[in-house]
Design a protein around this motif. Structure first.
Motif, PDB file in Angstrom:
ATOM      1  N   ASP A 236       6.356   2.310  -6.871  1.00  0.00           N
ATOM      2  CA  ASP A 236       5.691   3.363  -6.114  1.00  0.00           C
ATOM      3  C   ASP A 236       5.649   2.942  -4.639  1.00  0.00           C
ATOM      4  O   ASP A 236       5.340   1.794  -4.332  1.00  0.00           O
ATOM      5  CB  ASP A 236       4.260   3.550  -6.644  1.00  0.00           C
ATOM      6  CG  ASP A 236       3.585   4.790  -6.124  1.00  0.00           C
ATOM      7  OD1 ASP A 236       3.626   4.999  -4.892  1.00  0.00           O
ATOM      8  OD2 ASP A 236       3.003   5.554  -6.927  1.00  0.00           O
ATOM      9  N   TYR A 237       5.936   3.872  -3.725  1.00  0.00           N
ATOM     10  CA  TYR A 237       5.990   3.517  -2.307  1.00  0.00           C
ATOM     11  C   TYR A 237       4.628   3.190  -1.710  1.00  0.00           C
ATOM     12  O   TYR A 237       4.550   2.709  -0.582  1.00  0.00           O
ATOM     13  CB  TYR A 237       6.690   4.613  -1.510  1.00  0.00           C
ATOM     14  CG  TYR A 237       8.197   4.479  -1.571  1.00  0.00           C
ATOM     15  CD1 TYR A 237       8.854   3.472  -0.888  1.00  0.00           C
ATOM     16  CD2 TYR A 237       8.955   5.346  -2.361  1.00  0.00           C
ATOM     17  CE1 TYR A 237      10.223   3.313  -0.960  1.00  0.00           C
ATOM     18  CE2 TYR A 237      10.336   5.208  -2.446  1.00  0.00           C
ATOM     19  CZ  TYR A 237      10.964   4.186  -1.738  1.00  0.00           C
ATOM     20  OH  TYR A 237      12.319   4.029  -1.820  1.00  0.00           O
ATOM     21  N   ARG A 238       3.544   3.436  -2.441  1.00  0.00           N
ATOM     22  CA  ARG A 238       2.233   3.019  -1.922  1.00  0.00           C
ATOM     23  C   ARG A 238       2.090   1.503  -1.921  1.00  0.00           C
ATOM     24  O   ARG A 238       1.132   0.969  -1.338  1.00  0.00           O
ATOM     25  CB  ARG A 238       1.102   3.657  -2.731  1.00  0.00           C
ATOM     26  CG  ARG A 238       0.991   3.194  -4.166  1.00  0.00           C
ATOM     27  CD  ARG A 238       0.083   4.118  -4.976  1.00  0.00           C
ATOM     28  NE  ARG A 238       0.209   3.896  -6.398  1.00  0.00           N
ATOM     29  CZ  ARG A 238      -0.725   3.328  -7.154  1.00  0.00           C
ATOM     30  NH1 ARG A 238      -1.849   2.896  -6.609  1.00  0.00           N
ATOM     31  NH2 ARG A 238      -0.545   3.185  -8.457  1.00  0.00           N
ATOM     32  N   PHE A 239       3.017   0.804  -2.585  1.00  0.00           N
ATOM     33  CA  PHE A 239       2.985  -0.653  -2.605  1.00  0.00           C
ATOM     34  C   PHE A 239       3.905  -1.272  -1.550  1.00  0.00           C
ATOM     35  O   PHE A 239       4.183  -2.468  -1.591  1.00  0.00           O
ATOM     36  CB  PHE A 239       3.366  -1.181  -3.990  1.00  0.00           C
ATOM     37  CG  PHE A 239       2.384  -0.781  -5.058  1.00  0.00           C
ATOM     38  CD1 PHE A 239       1.087  -1.264  -5.045  1.00  0.00           C
ATOM     39  CD2 PHE A 239       2.754   0.100  -6.067  1.00  0.00           C
ATOM     40  CE1 PHE A 239       0.179  -0.898  -6.011  1.00  0.00           C
ATOM     41  CE2 PHE A 239       1.861   0.469  -7.050  1.00  0.00           C
ATOM     42  CZ  PHE A 239       0.561  -0.019  -7.025  1.00  0.00           C
ATOM     43  N   TYR A 240       4.387  -0.446  -0.618  1.00  0.00           N
ATOM     44  CA  TYR A 240       5.276  -0.922   0.436  1.00  0.00           C
ATOM     45  C   TYR A 240       4.635  -0.723   1.807  1.00  0.00           C
ATOM     46  O   TYR A 240       3.762   0.132   1.983  1.00  0.00           O
ATOM     47  CB  TYR A 240       6.619  -0.175   0.395  1.00  0.00           C
ATOM     48  CG  TYR A 240       7.499  -0.562  -0.770  1.00  0.00           C
ATOM     49  CD1 TYR A 240       8.490  -1.520  -0.628  1.00  0.00           C
ATOM     50  CD2 TYR A 240       7.327   0.031  -2.018  1.00  0.00           C
ATOM     51  CE1 TYR A 240       9.296  -1.878  -1.696  1.00  0.00           C
ATOM     52  CE2 TYR A 240       8.122  -0.314  -3.096  1.00  0.00           C
ATOM     53  CZ  TYR A 240       9.104  -1.276  -2.924  1.00  0.00           C
ATOM     54  OH  TYR A 240       9.891  -1.634  -3.990  1.00  0.00           O
ATOM     55  N   THR A 241       5.108  -1.509   2.783  1.00  0.00           N
ATOM     56  CA  THR A 241       4.671  -1.315   4.164  1.00  0.00           C
ATOM     57  C   THR A 241       5.351  -0.071   4.731  1.00  0.00           C
ATOM     58  O   THR A 241       6.151   0.577   4.052  1.00  0.00           O
ATOM     59  CB  THR A 241       5.034  -2.541   5.020  1.00  0.00           C
ATOM     60  OG1 THR A 241       6.455  -2.735   4.983  1.00  0.00           O
ATOM     61  CG2 THR A 241       4.342  -3.790   4.508  1.00  0.00           C
ATOM     62  N   ALA A 242       5.070   0.227   5.986  1.00  0.00           N
ATOM     63  CA  ALA A 242       5.575   1.457   6.605  1.00  0.00           C
ATOM     64  C   ALA A 242       7.101   1.508   6.660  1.00  0.00           C
ATOM     65  O   ALA A 242       7.682   2.598   6.729  1.00  0.00           O
ATOM     66  CB  ALA A 242       4.996   1.606   8.008  1.00  0.00           C
ATOM     67  N   ASP A 243       7.765   0.341   6.612  1.00  0.00           N
ATOM     68  CA  ASP A 243       9.238   0.355   6.650  1.00  0.00           C
ATOM     69  C   ASP A 243       9.848   0.707   5.296  1.00  0.00           C
ATOM     70  O   ASP A 243      11.070   0.853   5.174  1.00  0.00           O
ATOM     71  CB  ASP A 243       9.794  -0.978   7.162  1.00  0.00           C
ATOM     72  CG  ASP A 243       9.519  -2.149   6.214  1.00  0.00           C
ATOM     73  OD1 ASP A 243       8.971  -1.935   5.102  1.00  0.00           O
ATOM     74  OD2 ASP A 243       9.852  -3.288   6.579  1.00  0.00           O
ATOM     75  N   LEU A 244       9.000   0.844   4.258  1.00  0.00           N
ATOM     76  CA  LEU A 244       9.426   1.208   2.903  1.00  0.00           C
ATOM     77  C   LEU A 244      10.380   0.195   2.275  1.00  0.00           C
ATOM     78  O   LEU A 244      11.095   0.502   1.329  1.00  0.00           O
ATOM     79  CB  LEU A 244      10.071   2.613   2.892  1.00  0.00           C
ATOM     80  CG  LEU A 244       9.211   3.747   3.460  1.00  0.00           C
ATOM     81  CD1 LEU A 244       9.952   5.067   3.384  1.00  0.00           C
ATOM     82  CD2 LEU A 244       7.877   3.831   2.733  1.00  0.00           C
ATOM     83  N   VAL A 245      10.360  -1.019   2.780  1.00  0.00           N
ATOM     84  CA  VAL A 245      11.230  -2.095   2.289  1.00  0.00           C
ATOM     85  C   VAL A 245      10.412  -3.318   1.860  1.00  0.00           C
ATOM     86  O   VAL A 245      10.647  -3.901   0.797  1.00  0.00           O
ATOM     87  CB  VAL A 245      12.261  -2.500   3.366  1.00  0.00           C
ATOM     88  CG1 VAL A 245      13.033  -3.741   2.931  1.00  0.00           C
ATOM     89  CG2 VAL A 245      13.221  -1.351   3.647  1.00  0.00           C
ATOM     90  N   HIS A 246       9.444  -3.700   2.681  1.00  0.00           N
ATOM     91  CA  HIS A 246       8.665  -4.910   2.406  1.00  0.00           C
ATOM     92  C   HIS A 246       7.427  -4.586   1.558  1.00  0.00           C
ATOM     93  O   HIS A 246       6.780  -3.555   1.780  1.00  0.00           O
ATOM     94  CB  HIS A 246       8.202  -5.559   3.715  1.00  0.00           C
ATOM     95  CG  HIS A 246       9.311  -6.215   4.483  1.00  0.00           C
ATOM     96  ND1 HIS A 246      10.209  -5.497   5.233  1.00  0.00           N
ATOM     97  CD2 HIS A 246       9.662  -7.518   4.608  1.00  0.00           C
ATOM     98  CE1 HIS A 246      11.068  -6.333   5.805  1.00  0.00           C
ATOM     99  NE2 HIS A 246      10.768  -7.564   5.423  1.00  0.00           N
ATOM    100  N   PRO A 247       7.095  -5.439   0.609  1.00  0.00           N
ATOM    101  CA  PRO A 247       5.851  -5.247  -0.155  1.00  0.00           C
ATOM    102  C   PRO A 247       4.647  -5.314   0.787  1.00  0.00           C
ATOM    103  O   PRO A 247       4.614  -6.146   1.707  1.00  0.00           O
ATOM    104  CB  PRO A 247       5.840  -6.436  -1.118  1.00  0.00           C
ATOM    105  CG  PRO A 247       7.249  -6.906  -1.178  1.00  0.00           C
ATOM    106  CD  PRO A 247       7.848  -6.627   0.157  1.00  0.00           C
ATOM    107  N   ASN A 248       3.659  -4.445   0.557  1.00  0.00           N
ATOM    108  CA  ASN A 248       2.450  -4.506   1.378  1.00  0.00           C
ATOM    109  C   ASN A 248       1.486  -5.530   0.781  1.00  0.00           C
ATOM    110  O   ASN A 248       1.774  -6.183  -0.222  1.00  0.00           O
ATOM    111  CB  ASN A 248       1.816  -3.120   1.523  1.00  0.00           C
ATOM    112  CG  ASN A 248       1.361  -2.529   0.194  1.00  0.00           C
ATOM    113  OD1 ASN A 248       1.216  -3.237  -0.810  1.00  0.00           O
ATOM    114  ND2 ASN A 248       1.131  -1.228   0.181  1.00  0.00           N
ATOM    115  N   GLN A 249       0.317  -5.667   1.413  1.00  0.00           N
ATOM    116  CA  GLN A 249      -0.617  -6.704   0.995  1.00  0.00           C
ATOM    117  C   GLN A 249      -1.094  -6.491  -0.436  1.00  0.00           C
ATOM    118  O   GLN A 249      -1.302  -7.451  -1.190  1.00  0.00           O
ATOM    119  CB  GLN A 249      -1.816  -6.757   1.943  1.00  0.00           C
ATOM    120  CG  GLN A 249      -2.673  -8.004   1.772  1.00  0.00           C
ATOM    121  CD  GLN A 249      -1.876  -9.286   1.973  1.00  0.00           C
ATOM    122  OE1 GLN A 249      -1.189  -9.452   2.965  1.00  0.00           O
ATOM    123  NE2 GLN A 249      -1.960 -10.213   1.014  1.00  0.00           N
TER     124      GLN A 249
END
Length: 319
Positions: A236-249
């Motif tokens: 799910d893209y809610r688990f990515y940073t704004a670049d849609l590539v790196h995992p978010n926190q």
């Protein structure tokens, strides 16, 4: 009712990481996400002494030179964009003078060798199977340092190439530390600059090669499915940073929890909880630093730090 596909994680019963362990982390920038967690909870670790290394040949080169006591010289450097650099290391080791770069390179090699000899665990995170060969020297580089693309030839390492590289890495490590536990993982960060299909080919080669190695190696070599957790559990893209590539926190925290469950000794949990409390206290911003209430808070915090440091028999916090 389940709302996600859960990746089964093998729970380890031996060779677990505790507060006496020494963990060397090498590879892509995802390894630094795990490294930050180890730092936060005050585990003994060393992260990427040569900076981020994305592909296996770069990691193999670093370990080979560290184990064989290589010394970098001026011949290993080049001058570009008003700075001295080395194709075998990240730009964090670059400098304005040749002397400074050589000092950093050779110091990092020595540090790597020393840590390899005493490490209990080595975590290697592979990011890509794509490599860049410098056309003039026919050598594989770890970092292009923004030198124009025409100076390099881009190639995809075969599964066999990667397998042989990983086997060489394991042999080098065993030559200085035969009892160390080696943990491979594949970075969940997608290298979209290579292209989406190309990125998928790259990750497939890495995963296939690692498992070919695991099929022939016995004992202290393992795989942690960080890539699979990101791709399947956190689909799910809610688990990515704004670049849609790196995992978010949130994704990093989730994968860390999985790693903790599989690889951290149960005895570490109460200490980690204590350290988290201290870390939260150190980040506290008082309204009035001179107030009696805040002074009592600081005294209590200092006592908690002293108790933890006495328990682990080492200095953990710089007050």
């Amino acid at each position: 009712m389940k709302f996600l596909t859960e990746i089964p994680i093998q729970q380890q019963s031996e060779n677990l990481i505790d507060y006496q362990s020494e963990v060397l982390l090498l590879g892509s920038c995802f390894v630094e996400n795990i490294g930050k967690k180890l730092d936060y909870f005050k585990f003994k670790n060393l992260q990427n002494p040569f900076g981020v290394l994305f592909q296996p040949k770069a990691i193999e080169n670093l370990i080979d030179k560290a184990v064989h006591n290589h010394t970098y010289t001026e011949a290993d450097l080049f001058y570009f964009n008003d700075i001295w650099q080395c194709y075998e290391a990240h730009s964090k080791l670059s400098a304005l003078s040749k002397e400074a770069v050589l000092t950093r390179l050779n110091s990092s090699l020595n540090q790597t060798k020393q840590f390899l000899q005493t490490a209990t665990h080595v975590v290697i995170t592979l990011g890509t199977a794509w490599i860049y060969k410098h056309e003039a020297t026919h050598t594989i580089v770890a970092n292009c340092h923004k030198v124009p693309q025409k100076s390099f030839k881009k190639e995809l390492l075969s599964v066999a190439d990667i397998r042989d590289s990983l086997n060489h890495i394991l042999g080098l490590i065993a030559s200085v530390n035969p009892n160390v536990t080696v943990l491979f993982t594949v970075s969940p960060i997608r290298h979209t600059k290579d292209g989406f299909v190309e990125n998928t080919r790259s990750k497939a080669h890495l995963i296939s090669a690692i498992h070919q190695v695991l099929e022939t190696k016995k004992g202290n070599t393992f795989y942690f499915p960080s890539y699979e957790i990101m791709m399947d559990e956190l689909r799910d893209y809610r688990f990515y940073t704004a670049d849609l590539v790196h995992p978010n926190q949130m994704a990093i925290d989730y994968i860390w929890e999985k790693f903790q469950t599989a690889w951290l000794a149960p005895t570490t949990s109460p200490i980690m909880k204590e350290i988290h409390g201290v870390q939260s206290g150190l980040q506290h911003k008082p309204f009035n630093e001179s107030s009696e209430q805040h002074q009592k808070f600081l005294q209590n915090l200092e006592q908690r730090i002293h108790t933890i440091q006495k328990k682990l028999d080492r200095n953990l916090f710089n007050m």
